[in-house]
Scaffold this motif. Structure first.
Motif, short mmCIF file in Angstrom:
data_model
loop_
_atom_site.label_atom_id
_atom_site.label_comp_id
_atom_site.label_asym_id
_atom_site.label_seq_id
_atom_site.Cartn_x
_atom_site.Cartn_y
_atom_site.Cartn_z
N MET A 155 4.06 -4.02 -2.33
CA MET A 155 5.59 -3.77 -1.57
C MET A 155 5.56 -4.36 -0.18
O MET A 155 4.46 -4.27 0.51
CB MET A 155 6.26 -2.48 -1.77
N LEU A 156 6.36 -5.09 0.36
CA LEU A 156 6.68 -5.14 1.76
C LEU A 156 5.69 -5.88 2.41
O LEU A 156 5.05 -7.30 1.75
CB LEU A 156 6.83 -3.88 2.63
N ASP A 157 4.68 -5.56 3.44
CA ASP A 157 3.75 -6.49 4.09
C ASP A 157 2.44 -5.68 3.93
O ASP A 157 1.34 -6.01 4.49
CB ASP A 157 4.05 -6.65 5.55
N ALA A 158 2.38 -4.86 2.71
CA ALA A 158 1.04 -4.08 2.42
C ALA A 158 -0.04 -5.01 1.90
O ALA A 158 -1.27 -4.73 1.96
CB ALA A 158 1.40 -3.21 1.21
N LEU A 159 0.24 -6.44 1.45
CA LEU A 159 -0.79 -7.11 1.15
C LEU A 159 -1.75 -7.24 2.28
O LEU A 159 -3.02 -7.65 2.18
CB LEU A 159 -0.46 -8.41 0.49
N GLU B 119 15.82 -8.70 13.15
CA GLU B 119 14.41 -8.39 12.53
C GLU B 119 14.16 -6.87 12.02
O GLU B 119 14.81 -6.14 12.86
CB GLU B 119 13.45 -9.13 13.33
N VAL B 120 13.06 -6.70 11.49
CA VAL B 120 12.81 -5.32 10.94
C VAL B 120 11.99 -4.71 12.00
O VAL B 120 11.00 -5.41 12.32
CB VAL B 120 12.27 -5.29 9.58
N ARG B 121 12.49 -3.61 12.31
CA ARG B 121 11.71 -2.75 13.37
C ARG B 121 10.76 -1.76 12.25
O ARG B 121 9.84 -1.18 13.03
CB ARG B 121 12.75 -2.01 14.24
N TRP B 122 11.47 -1.04 11.68
CA TRP B 122 10.63 -0.14 10.94
C TRP B 122 11.12 0.14 9.60
O TRP B 122 12.07 -0.03 9.12
CB TRP B 122 11.13 1.40 11.36
N PRO C 5 8.71 -13.37 12.61
CA PRO C 5 9.99 -13.02 12.05
C PRO C 5 9.76 -12.13 11.05
O PRO C 5 8.50 -12.05 10.23
CB PRO C 5 10.49 -14.33 11.35
N SER C 6 10.39 -10.95 10.56
CA SER C 6 9.93 -9.95 9.58
C SER C 6 11.29 -9.78 8.67
O SER C 6 11.09 -8.97 7.79
CB SER C 6 9.99 -8.79 10.28
N GLY C 7 12.38 -10.71 8.56
CA GLY C 7 13.38 -10.42 7.82
C GLY C 7 13.10 -10.63 6.24
O GLY C 7 13.62 -9.93 5.41
N HIS C 8 11.95 -11.38 6.07
CA HIS C 8 11.54 -11.50 4.73
C HIS C 8 11.21 -10.17 4.00
O HIS C 8 11.03 -10.55 2.73
CB HIS C 8 10.20 -12.44 4.74
N LEU C 9 10.95 -9.21 4.69
CA LEU C 9 10.49 -8.24 4.08
C LEU C 9 11.56 -7.48 3.26
O LEU C 9 11.07 -6.74 2.24
CB LEU C 9 10.04 -7.05 5.11
#
Length: 145
Positions: free
Chosen positions: A72-76, A109-112, A137-141
């Motif tokens: 999940m998310l950016d865990a990779l 953008e995603v903060r947390w 960018p972090s919106g893809h999460l």
């Protein structure tokens, strides 16, 4: 991990309970702007076994219907250094409904992120992992739940 005694599982109420719980939890102390409820992309299942390493910011889930596993998310990004363990409720349950709360920056953008699990055996909700997102960018999460 925060635990809330929300009571027995009541079909149809999990989404509303997740939303309220994550908004009250306040990811990283910030208001949660969006809650995403998890469903298996392969079969549509909604019950998962979950592995977590909160310190590393790692969560993966395995669908109980089809066995599909998803990081999940950016865990990779941290998978090599993570040491995940199986999530378990205080009742011993290991099947969960899953939702993610997203706190956003002013620019959208995603903060947390906060990953909440709701035990399908007793209905207890808790945040099992949360971490700061410090890149853009972090919106893809929001699509990687």
């Amino acid at each position: 991990m925060a635990i809330d005694g929300s009571g027995p599982r009541r079909p149809g109420t999990a989404a509303a309970e997740f939303d309220a719980y994550l908004r009250e939890f306040r990811a990283g102390g910030y208001p949660v702007a969006r809650v995403v409820h998890v469903a298996c992309a392969r079969c549509g299942g909604s019950e998962f076994g979950v592995r977590v390493d909160d310190e590393a910011g790692y969560v993966d889930r395995t669908c109980h219907l089809c066995g599909d596993r998803w990081v999940m998310l950016d865990a990779l990004d941290v998978a090599e250094d993570a040491d995940p363990g199986d999530a378990a409720c205080l009742c011993g349950g290991e099947r969960f409904d899953v939702a993610v709360g997203f706190a956003l920056r002013e620019d959208g953008e995603v903060r947390w992120v906060s990953v909440a699990l709701r035990c399908t055996a007793d209905g207890v909700i808790g945040v099992y992992a949360d971490w700061k997102i410090d890149y853009s960018p972090s919106g893809h999460l929001m699509a990687r739940v």
